[in-house]
Design a protein around this motif. Structure first.
Motif, mmCIF file in Angstrom:
data_model
loop_
_atom_site.group_PDB
_atom_site.id
_atom_site.type_symbol
_atom_site.label_atom_id
_atom_site.label_comp_id
_atom_site.label_asym_id
_atom_site.label_seq_id
_atom_site.Cartn_x
_atom_site.Cartn_y
_atom_site.Cartn_z
ATOM 1 N N THR A 98 0.817 -1.219 0.000
ATOM 2 C CA THR A 98 0.000 0.000 0.000
ATOM 3 C C THR A 98 0.846 1.263 0.000
ATOM 4 O O THR A 98 0.524 2.234 -0.699
ATOM 5 C CB THR A 98 -0.938 -0.001 1.227
ATOM 6 N N ARG A 126 -11.134 -9.452 -0.744
ATOM 7 C CA ARG A 126 -11.132 -8.386 0.275
ATOM 8 C C ARG A 126 -10.249 -8.764 1.458
ATOM 9 O O ARG A 126 -9.411 -7.972 1.909
ATOM 10 C CB ARG A 126 -12.568 -8.131 0.747
ATOM 11 N N LEU A 129 -6.464 -8.781 0.570
ATOM 12 C CA LEU A 129 -5.896 -7.434 0.462
ATOM 13 C C LEU A 129 -5.632 -6.839 1.841
ATOM 14 O O LEU A 129 -4.576 -6.227 2.080
ATOM 15 C CB LEU A 129 -6.840 -6.521 -0.329
ATOM 16 N N GLU A 130 -6.590 -7.023 2.747
ATOM 17 C CA GLU A 130 -6.434 -6.455 4.087
ATOM 18 C C GLU A 130 -5.332 -7.157 4.876
ATOM 19 O O GLU A 130 -4.497 -6.509 5.521
ATOM 20 C CB GLU A 130 -7.764 -6.544 4.845
ATOM 21 N N ARG A 134 -1.865 -4.874 1.120
ATOM 22 C CA ARG A 134 -1.522 -4.565 -0.265
ATOM 23 C C ARG A 134 -2.723 -3.999 -1.034
ATOM 24 O O ARG A 134 -3.873 -4.134 -0.610
ATOM 25 C CB ARG A 134 -1.000 -5.811 -0.991
ATOM 26 N N MET A 135 -2.402 -3.367 -2.164
ATOM 27 C CA MET A 135 -3.408 -2.920 -3.117
ATOM 28 C C MET A 135 -3.203 -3.702 -4.404
ATOM 29 O O MET A 135 -2.087 -4.118 -4.725
ATOM 30 C CB MET A 135 -3.276 -1.425 -3.413
ATOM 31 N N VAL A 150 -6.423 1.140 -8.871
ATOM 32 C CA VAL A 150 -6.039 0.257 -7.764
ATOM 33 C C VAL A 150 -7.300 -0.203 -7.056
ATOM 34 O O VAL A 150 -8.326 0.488 -7.053
ATOM 35 C CB VAL A 150 -5.107 0.964 -6.745
ATOM 36 N N ARG A 152 -8.595 -1.334 -3.307
ATOM 37 C CA ARG A 152 -8.264 -1.340 -1.888
ATOM 38 C C ARG A 152 -9.549 -1.559 -1.094
ATOM 39 O O ARG A 152 -10.651 -1.537 -1.670
ATOM 40 C CB ARG A 152 -7.581 -0.028 -1.472
ATOM 41 N N ARG A 154 -12.176 -0.491 1.966
ATOM 42 C CA ARG A 154 -12.633 0.588 2.846
ATOM 43 C C ARG A 154 -13.964 0.184 3.461
ATOM 44 O O ARG A 154 -14.932 -0.058 2.741
ATOM 45 C CB ARG A 154 -12.783 1.902 2.073
ATOM 46 N N ILE A 158 -14.737 -3.321 -1.292
ATOM 47 C CA ILE A 158 -13.618 -3.089 -2.205
ATOM 48 C C ILE A 158 -13.890 -1.818 -3.003
ATOM 49 O O ILE A 158 -14.956 -1.658 -3.600
ATOM 50 C CB ILE A 158 -13.421 -4.279 -3.160
#
Length: 310
Positions: A98, A126, A129-130, A134-135, A150, A152, A154, A158
């Protein structure tokens, strides 16, 4: 929300069908230019800077201005030769840490919602990534043009953020900043003390757009006070129709002339001024004849009645 795009996230052999939603909206207050006297909207016409004539929308093309000020006109055929893609795939190129993604590169944000049948692989991506911090760097085609983006996470969703190309980031050229030299130890200590005094956690809800709030209150007060203008209905412009007819007639005559034909004679109008006196004269003569005939009939009837009485 309404989906603006449908496609699929593809990484390896995994394919996740998703729908794309705009994640942000602009709340800037929009104003219209109006006539101060009556509140009528100001209209703008598309005019040519060379001949001053108004240009129809169909006659407008895209032009590229060179550094020398010359204009290169591009046609629809020119654009057909440019590279464009209409893929419905968000293709994962690589997974990167990230911190390697410069926030300056990030542009528009979108939420990705999975189809009901693809919830499990969506959650898998998801969580991966967390957990890895990473993204996913992806390529995606939105409105026929390929762009980088990208993926990511939140708030458990996603998010896809499109990216600017590296050459779209301007390089700062502030030589005087370097000339200022380094801060002294005393200055640095004071700066650190100030930062400690103002240190805290960021809470987005602590901030609000006071300008927009005050403006909305101002507009509401004016509406409640009756300070509004209801613009009158715009008058229909008949001049354009007349000009169009004249232009068509002129075009017809021009086409005939190019073929060597004689120009058309203006057709006589049934209600023209030349016909009116003729009609009136004819009407008067007819009325006179009827009156004379009526008088003659009356006299003849009277004579017959006198003879009969005697």
């Amino acid at each position: 929300m309404r989906a603006i795009w449908k496609g699929a996230v593809s990484f390896g052999l995994v394919n996740v069908p998703v729908r794309l939603y705009s994640a942000t909206e602009n709340h800037d207050v929009q104003f219209r230019q109006v006539h101060r006297e009556d509140g009528g909207r100001i209209r703008y016409k598309r005019t040519c800077s060379i001949d001053g004539e108004e240009v129809a929308y169909d006659d407008i093309a895209k032009g590229y201005e060179t550094e020398d000020g010359d204009m290169v006109i591009l046609t629809d055929e020119d654009f057909k030769d440019l590279p464009s893609k209409s893929s419905k795939e968000i293709n994962v190129e690589k997974f990167v840490p990230t911190e390697q993604i410069d926030p300056m590169l990030l542009d528009k944000s979108y939420y990705l919602e999975p189809d009901k049948s693809a919830t499990k692989p969506y959650v898998l991506l998801r969580e991966a990534l967390e957990s890895e911090g990473r993204m996913a760097v992806v390529t995606v085609s939105i409105r026929t043009r390929m762009t980088m983006a990208v993926l990511r996470v939140r708030d458990g969703v996603i998010v896809m953020q499109t990216m600017l190309w590296p050459d779209e980031i301007r390089s700062p050229d502030f030589a005087h900043v370097e000339e200022a030299g380094e801060a002294t130890d005393k200055e640095m200590a004071m700066a650190k003390l100030l930062i400690e005094q103002l240190a805290g956690d960021f809470e987005a809800d602590d901030y609000e757009d006071d300008y927009a709030i005050a403006l909305q209150a101002l507009v509401k007060a004016k509406v409640e006070g009756g300070e509004v203008k209801a613009p009158a209905a715009e008058a229909e412009e008949s001049g354009e129709v007349v000009d169009l007819l004249a232009a068509l007639a002129k075009s017809v005559e021009k086409a005939k002339a190019s073929r060597g034909e004689a120009p058309s004679k203006p057709a006589a109008s049934s209600d023209s001024s030349d016909d009116k006196p003729v009609k009136k004269t004819a009407a008067k003569k007819t009325t006179a004849k009827k009156s004379a005939a009526k008088k003659t009939t009356t006299k003849t009837t009277a004579k017959k009645a006198t003879k009969k009485a005697s």
